[in-house]
Design a protein around this motif. Structure first.
Motif, mmCIF file in Angstrom:
data_model
loop_
_atom_site.group_PDB
_atom_site.id
_atom_site.type_symbol
_atom_site.label_atom_id
_atom_site.label_comp_id
_atom_site.label_asym_id
_atom_site.label_seq_id
_atom_site.Cartn_x
_atom_site.Cartn_y
_atom_site.Cartn_z
ATOM 1 N N ARG A 3 104.161 94.912 28.610
ATOM 2 C CA ARG A 3 105.105 95.848 28.003
ATOM 3 C C ARG A 3 105.408 96.968 28.979
ATOM 4 O O ARG A 3 104.610 97.220 29.888
ATOM 5 N N PHE A 4 106.497 97.650 28.730
ATOM 6 C CA PHE A 4 106.862 98.775 29.574
ATOM 7 C C PHE A 4 105.759 99.835 29.518
ATOM 8 O O PHE A 4 105.328 100.234 28.444
ATOM 9 N N ASP A 167 109.866 95.984 14.712
ATOM 10 C CA ASP A 167 108.670 95.238 15.107
ATOM 11 C C ASP A 167 108.985 93.741 15.068
ATOM 12 O O ASP A 167 110.107 93.339 14.707
ATOM 13 N N ALA A 168 107.995 92.927 15.411
ATOM 14 C CA ALA A 168 108.262 91.491 15.526
ATOM 15 C C ALA A 168 108.750 90.897 14.203
ATOM 16 O O ALA A 168 109.663 90.060 14.181
ATOM 17 N N LYS A 213 106.703 102.956 19.603
ATOM 18 C CA LYS A 213 107.278 101.784 18.939
ATOM 19 C C LYS A 213 108.729 101.613 19.406
ATOM 20 O O LYS A 213 109.176 100.492 19.684
ATOM 21 N N ARG A 214 109.434 102.717 19.483
ATOM 22 C CA ARG A 214 110.825 102.683 19.949
ATOM 23 C C ARG A 214 110.888 102.148 21.385
ATOM 24 O O ARG A 214 111.690 101.289 21.716
ATOM 25 N N GLU A 220 109.556 93.523 22.403
ATOM 26 C CA GLU A 220 109.428 92.637 21.224
ATOM 27 C C GLU A 220 110.654 91.722 21.116
ATOM 28 O O GLU A 220 110.542 90.543 20.796
ATOM 29 N N TRP A 221 111.816 92.284 21.362
ATOM 30 C CA TRP A 221 113.094 91.560 21.276
ATOM 31 C C TRP A 221 113.113 90.412 22.301
ATOM 32 O O TRP A 221 113.481 89.286 21.991
ATOM 33 N N ILE A 222 112.681 90.728 23.518
ATOM 34 C CA ILE A 222 112.668 89.716 24.583
ATOM 35 C C ILE A 222 111.584 88.673 24.288
ATOM 36 O O ILE A 222 111.793 87.479 24.470
#
Ligand code: SF4
Length: 373
Positions: A3-4, A167-168, A213-214, A220-222
């Motif tokens: 994750r970033f 979220d997922a 979360k933002r 999560e999208w990727i």
């Protein structure tokens, strides 16, 4: 893929290479010693590079990729209800002066038909607030997923979705309605990458208050197999130099993850019962847009009608998308320009005209709008 990893500007600065090179082209060389965020900092802050020089170099790089072609989408606010309480926003929960509205099935279908058949655009961006609790959040994702499917069925070919962090599970609810081939763009503007200013504007106990979360929603999208992302900063909330640098850090990460990226960098606008105004001057604003366009011409900028026409004219050669419209709820009309009432809009735009009028003007500036007409 990781994750970033968030870093503050201060800690970024302690590790950064901040000796400016002699010329701008050094930043774009294959073996450039500068990361995207270092290059952004140096271009934006160094007196070695004039605004004219950066602007000319950015226009060249953008033209080399897109020639004079642009895309368009219009925002479609489907409601102005929100459970968050961001200080700069007319839709915030505590704003008792806001006239709350909600667009149901027939209103959304009407709006899409007006955009498609009257304004003749094939781009739409769905916008809502951000909600509290799993049921409301999933219901919102389900509702907007349905709207996206309707837009796809009507022939829209550039779709954005701006409904807050996800979220997922919420992503699964939303993406049941389309496939990665539909190239739906998820807009999640971090607004500011400065944690203290984020908390100052977004508060502590609201759905949008969750900074991390933002920040990780795109990952999560990727992870869910989607590719199209639209990060952004709202200029005027914090130090623009810091937000530019950390935005480019985020863009760097998203590029490494193989994302298709559009970048937004709007300035603050007046809104109902707010006292915040953008402190970013026109000169700094164009320099920020030119810096982004120069460094990542493959990640097109989105220009909206928040900006007055003169600023749009200056920015057009730097951007890849023009987004005309109104941030009022379901505002588009068959025979009139859309309203942008202070009492029901997220904010006030500077250039309120019909999307088709703005796009006609864009074509008169010698640009071709590929998904319009
Ligand atoms: S900025 Fe978005 S999340 Fe925050 S109050 Fe406005 S609509 Fe709600």
């Amino acid at each position: 893929m990781k994750r970033f990893e968030y870093t503050t500007f201060e800690s970024w600065k302690t590790k950064a290479n901040l000796n400016p090179p002699e010329d701008l082209q050094t930043f774009t060389k294959r073996n450039s010693p500068f990361s995207l965020s270092e290059a952004a900092y140096l271009i934006f802050t160094s007196t070695k590079f004039s605004n004219d020089e950066i602007l000319a170099a950015a226009k060249d790089r953008v033209h080399g990729i897109r020639k004079n072609k642009l895309l368009t989408f219009s925002p479609l606010f489907t409601t102005n209800h929100c459970d968050s309480n961001c200080l700069m926003c007319g839709m915030r929960k505590s704003n008792t002066m806001m006239e709350r509205k909600f667009a149901g099935r027939s209103a959304i279908i009407d709006q899409l038909n007006i955009l498609r058949k009257v304004e003749k655009t094939r781009g739409v961006g769905f916008v809502t607030g951000e909600y509290e609790g799993s049921f409301s959040r999933n219901t919102n994702a389900f509702w907007i997923g349905w709207g996206i499917k309707e837009a796809l069925d009507l022939g829209f070919n550039l779709i954005f979705c701006n409904i807050g962090s996800l979220d997922a599970g919420e992503i699964a609810t939303l993406t049941e309605w389309f496939t990665p081939k539909d190239k739906v763009n998820l807009s999640v503007f971090q607004e500011t990458y400065n944690l203290e200013d984020y908390e100052r504007f977004m508060g502590k106990d609201y759905p949008k208050s969750n900074f991390m979360k933002r920040l990780h929603t795109f990952d999560e999208w990727i992870d869910a197999g989607q590719k199209h992302v639209n990060p952004g900063i709202l200029l005027g909330l914090s130090d623009p130099k810091e937000d530019l640098v950390l935005l480019m850090n985020h863009v760097d990460h998203l590029k490494k993850r193989g994302a298709h990226i559009y970048i937004s960098a709007p300035r603050l606008r007046p809104a109902l019962q707010t006292s915040h105004r953008s402190l970013v001057s026109d000169t700094d604003y164009i320099r920020i847009l030119a810096t982004i366009a120069f460094l990542v011409p493959d990640c097109p900028l989105v220009l909206t009608t928040r900006e007055p026409r003169e600023m749009q004219q200056q920015a057009l050669p730097l951007v890849g998308i023009v987004s005309p419209g109104s941030p009022d709820v379901a505002p588009y009309k068959k025979n009139a320009k859309p309203p942008n009432r202070l009492e029901s809009s997220q904010f006030l735009v500077a250039d309120l005209a019909r999307p088709s009028e703005i796009l006609k003007w864009v074509t008169q500036q010698k640009f071709k709008v590929q998904n319009w007409g």
